[in-house]
Scaffold this motif. Structure first.
Motif, short mmCIF file in Angstrom:
data_model
loop_
_atom_site.label_atom_id
_atom_site.label_comp_id
_atom_site.label_asym_id
_atom_site.label_seq_id
_atom_site.Cartn_x
_atom_site.Cartn_y
_atom_site.Cartn_z
N SER A 167 -31.96 16.58 78.52
CA SER A 167 -32.92 17.35 79.30
C SER A 167 -33.82 18.18 78.39
O SER A 167 -35.04 18.21 78.56
CB SER A 167 -32.17 18.26 80.28
OG SER A 167 -33.06 18.98 81.08
N TYR A 168 -33.20 18.83 77.39
CA TYR A 168 -34.00 19.63 76.45
C TYR A 168 -34.98 18.76 75.68
O TYR A 168 -36.13 19.13 75.48
CB TYR A 168 -33.07 20.38 75.48
CG TYR A 168 -32.69 21.75 76.03
CD1 TYR A 168 -33.55 22.83 75.85
CD2 TYR A 168 -31.54 21.93 76.76
CE1 TYR A 168 -33.24 24.07 76.38
CE2 TYR A 168 -31.21 23.15 77.30
CZ TYR A 168 -32.06 24.23 77.10
OH TYR A 168 -31.77 25.45 77.64
N LYS A 169 -34.50 17.58 75.28
CA LYS A 169 -35.37 16.68 74.51
C LYS A 169 -36.59 16.31 75.35
O LYS A 169 -37.74 16.38 74.89
CB LYS A 169 -34.58 15.43 74.11
CG LYS A 169 -34.91 14.96 72.71
CD LYS A 169 -33.94 13.90 72.23
CE LYS A 169 -34.18 12.54 72.86
NZ LYS A 169 -33.09 11.58 72.60
N LYS B 291 -28.49 18.09 76.77
CA LYS B 291 -29.22 17.88 75.51
C LYS B 291 -30.44 16.98 75.75
O LYS B 291 -31.52 17.25 75.25
CB LYS B 291 -28.28 17.22 74.48
CG LYS B 291 -28.04 18.14 73.27
CD LYS B 291 -27.35 17.39 72.14
CE LYS B 291 -25.88 17.21 72.40
NZ LYS B 291 -25.16 16.39 71.43
N PRO C 158 -34.93 23.50 81.17
CA PRO C 158 -34.24 22.20 81.12
C PRO C 158 -32.79 22.32 81.61
O PRO C 158 -32.29 21.42 82.29
CB PRO C 158 -34.28 21.83 79.64
CG PRO C 158 -35.44 22.59 79.09
CD PRO C 158 -35.49 23.87 79.86
N TRP C 159 -32.15 23.43 81.27
CA TRP C 159 -30.76 23.64 81.71
C TRP C 159 -30.72 23.90 83.21
O TRP C 159 -29.93 23.34 83.96
CB TRP C 159 -30.19 24.83 80.93
CG TRP C 159 -28.82 25.25 81.35
CD1 TRP C 159 -27.65 24.66 80.99
CD2 TRP C 159 -28.50 26.34 82.20
NE1 TRP C 159 -26.60 25.31 81.57
CE2 TRP C 159 -27.09 26.35 82.33
CE3 TRP C 159 -29.24 27.30 82.87
CZ2 TRP C 159 -26.43 27.30 83.10
CZ3 TRP C 159 -28.58 28.25 83.64
CH2 TRP C 159 -27.19 28.23 83.74
N VAL D 78 -37.43 28.35 78.07
CA VAL D 78 -36.30 27.82 77.30
C VAL D 78 -35.17 27.40 78.23
O VAL D 78 -34.48 26.42 78.00
CB VAL D 78 -35.81 28.87 76.27
CG1 VAL D 78 -34.52 28.42 75.61
CG2 VAL D 78 -36.89 29.11 75.23
N PHE E 268 -38.95 19.43 76.05
CA PHE E 268 -39.70 19.96 74.91
C PHE E 268 -40.69 18.94 74.35
O PHE E 268 -41.78 19.33 73.93
CB PHE E 268 -38.75 20.51 73.84
CG PHE E 268 -38.29 21.90 74.19
CD1 PHE E 268 -39.09 23.00 73.89
CD2 PHE E 268 -37.11 22.11 74.88
CE1 PHE E 268 -38.69 24.28 74.27
CE2 PHE E 268 -36.70 23.38 75.26
CZ PHE E 268 -37.50 24.47 74.94
#
Lengths: 356, 338
Positions: free
Chosen positions: A146-148, A144, A116-117, A113, A151
């Motif tokens: 990066s998370y997209k 944000k 990405p951060w 989790v 994932f």
């Protein structure tokens, strides 16, 4: 940021070829690594952050483009912070199972989790602390996004049972390159998902060939030993087979490293500069193999020299194609941009180095 | 006063300017290429680390900096600006003692710390993963046709009579499998969880049931001491350490060479375990020596002396026969150096 500053267009009437120069010295690097590693162990790993800064300063400082070198500015304390965090996660993952079976799971979830951060912060640290001609590189990306990217990539990889991994890798690489800048000029990635699949297919091909060849050795010698009724034959065949597999897998590593290096650099531009990487997987493989033997025969003394050779080989096999005027036309990000400065300072607290 | 050549970067553009530096008591005067002079007090100069032959960087106010390639000239005027770590890195005595201590550290880790840690956590790991690992190994043996389960009843009848010995009573729950494997030849091995495999070829080579019992007890010794897991944990720690030090480019291959050399002690430990149980059941430990001798003789008869013996992880049979034959009472076990 600082979009208002655009570099003047250089004249492109005279594009020339500028190989990256590496002026390091193998013996000097060996001494640096030995002393710094010894000090790191003596201080139970604390000094390793300072050691990293010295090593990076040495490598960057010896890498020249058109007569000018790079510089590294990382703060050892920040690096130490990053190492403690990653180290804590790692210990939780590796050894937490003795306390509770949930700890490794929690560590893995935090890692997946948080990746990405961590990726954004780690790249920001690495780029912000690198300079060339006293102009800093930079990395500023939307967490944000990066998370997209991560994932979506995770899901694609999961649902294709790993076959879609090149997609994840391409998206992440593109995200990294397009958010990187030198001064106020951004890098422009042009590589496609297809390009990444090409490299992966080659790597997987080598991987299977290695296992096939090794398996063949083992199989033939097993049959042979049955026929000859001698188990020594089978033993030797088994040994040769296993060595073949290892040697083949190492070649797959070389194909991957060279392939990715060539792909990413050849398909990236900044202003009027194009890159020309000419890494050869066979040469890289030769260096790996020589390094192993040299490391063993020198009882480990030659290991830093081996690492040095890989760095030097990669640096020396990259060239820039551009009009020479371009080198002097980069402009730093306007530091008077107060809003940006505040945001940077807030980010700074969380900036740490995650690359080992 | 000699002027020192340097490159000046203003920090706003990537364009360098060739300048000459003049250091005096309190100030640095920079002679620009257009003839202009800039004077900066010493207190405003910041010297970056000196690393190797890399040009020294001096930070100036307002983000500008100087690159000075001529280290000797710089240190001539600024003797106190030497860098201590740079000094250490270039002191051959310190470099050599660094290498020596790293080498010693690696040896201590490899031969003492890692085996001891592996030994300490092997029981816990066995209780966590031993059973599934054992199942996996059995499936593997099956799938790759390394072995066939022996159908011939004479072997199973012999096994039953061996299992009937009093010495094996406490280990009733152990599975003992007989396989037919020309590749493994006369051989026996232990899996992490209460499972022992012996080859039909071993039973042929060692016709005496008591001697086979001795071999089985030796393998039980491996299991009771968690040796298999110890090796797996030890190997993973070695590869982890290699990864931490050298990174991904290097890891896999040196493992072939480094795969744990501490298994010799492990064999002795299993031998002594077997010897103790045999003595408790009024059997002489020399039975094990005899069995080993027979296996050895049959190998030599088939293959001649093999080069592979150099790579063997077991102590030589000669060495083992020697200490096993010396053990006649429980007291004697203490005399065997581990």
């Amino acid at each position: 940021m600082s979009a208002e500053i655009s570099t003047s267009q250089p004249t492109q009437n005279n594009p020339q070829y500028y190989p990256v120069e590496f002026r390091g010295d193998g013996m000097e690097y060996t001494k640096l690594i030995l002393v710094n590693t010894a000090l790191s162990i003596l201080t139970l790993g604390i000094f390793s952050a300072w050691a990293k800064v010295r090593t990076k300063k040495y490598i960057y400082g010896n890498t020249y483009i058109n007569g000018a070198n790079f510089n590294y500015h990382g703060d050892p304390i920040q690096i130490l912070k990053g190492r403690l965090l990653v180290g804590a996660l790692f210990i939780m993952y590796g050894f937490g199972g003795h306390l509770s079976i949930w700890l490794p799971l929690v560590a893995m979830v935090i890692f997946i989790v948080g990746l990405p951060w961590l990726f954004v912060r780690g790249n920001a640290f690495a780029m912000n602390n690198t300079s060339h001609r006293n102009i800093r590189f930079g990395f500023k990306a939307d967490v944000k996004e990066s998370y997209k990217i991560f994932f979506t990539g995770y899901l694609v990889t999961l649902f294709t049972l790993g076959l879609g991994a090149p997609y994840l890798y391409q998206r992440v690489s593109e995200f990294r390159v397009k958010n990187s800048r030198f001064g106020s000029s951004f890098f422009k990635p042009r590589f496609s998902v297809g390009d990444f699949f090409n490299v992966y297919i080659r790597v997987i091909g080598v991987y299977f060939l290695a296992i096939l060849a090794g398996g063949l050795f083992i199989g033939i010698s097993a049959v042979g030993s049955k026929v000859a009724g001698s188990s020594a034959f089978g033993g030797i065949g088994m040994g040769v087979g296993i060595l073949t597999i290892y040697a083949g897998l190492l070649f797959a590593v070389a194909v991957f490293q060279a392939g990715m290096f060539n792909l990413v650099y050849s398909m990236t531009e900044i202003e009027q500069i194009k890159f020309k990487p000419v890494l050869k997987s066979t040469t890289l493989y030769k260096i790996y193999i020589q390094n192993i033997f040299f490391g063993i025969f020198t009882l480990g003394f030659g290991i830093p020299y081996g690492m040095y050779r890989i760095i030097a080989y990669k640096a020396k096999n990259l060239a820039l194609v551009t009009d020479p005027a371009q080198f002097e036309q980069f402009i730093a990000v306007n530091s008077a941009d107060s809003k940006g400065a505040v945001a940077d300072a807030a980010g700074d607290f969380w900036d740490f180095d995650v690359g080992f | 006063m000699n002027l020192i050549e340097a490159s000046y970067y203003d920090g706003n553009t990537s364009k360098p300017v060739s300048v000459k530096l003049e250091f005096s008591d309190q100030t640095l005067v920079i002679h620009m290429d257009d003839g202009a002079k800039v004077t900066i007090p010493w207190a405003d100069l910041h010297f970056q680390l000196k690393v190797g032959n890399v040009p020294r960087v001096i930070d100036l106010p307002h983000g500008a900096c100087l690159h000075v390639a001529d280290h000797a000239a710089l240190e001539n005027v600024l003797p106190h600006k030497k860098d201590f770590l740079h000094y250490l890195e270039n002191n051959s005595k310190f470099v050599i003692s660094s290498f020596a201590s790293l080498f010693a550290f690696a040896l201590i880790m490899y031969f003492f710390v890692i085996p001891a840690t592996a030994k300490a956590i092997a029981p816990k790991m066995t209780s966590l993963f031993g059973e599934s690992l054992t199942d996996q190994t059995l499936t593997y043996l099956d799938k790759f046709n390394i072995s066939k389960q022996v159908k011939d009843n004479t072997y199973h009848d012999r096994l039953e009579s061996i299992r009937a010995f009093e010495a094996l009573a406490p280990y009733e729950k152990y599975k003992i499998l007989i396989i037919d494997s020309p590749e493994l030849d006369a051989n026996a091995f232990a899996l992490p969880y209460e499972t022992i495999i012996i080859t039909k070829q071993l039973m042929d080579t060692v016709p005496d049931d008591l001697e086979v019992l001795a071999i089985v007890l030796h393998e039980i010794g491996h299991i009771e001491h968690f040796h298999v897991m110890q090796r797996i944990v030890g190997d993973s720690m070695v590869s982890l350490a290699l990864f931490a030090v050298f990174g991904a480019d290097w890891t896999s291959v040196p493992m072939v060479v480094l795969s744990t050399g501490y298994s010799r002690n492990v064999e002795k430990e299993a031998d002594i375990f077997a010897a103790r149980i045999m003595l408790n059941n009024d059997l002489p430990p020399s039975l094990l020596a005899k069995a080993l001798h027979k296996i050895d003789t049959s190998y030599d008869a088939k293959n001649g002396k093999s080069v592979l013996e150099y790579f063997s992880t077991h102590p030589s049979t000669g060495e083992r026969t020697k200490y096993l034959e010396k053990i006649e009472t429980l007291e004697d076990i203490k005399q065997v150096p581990l």
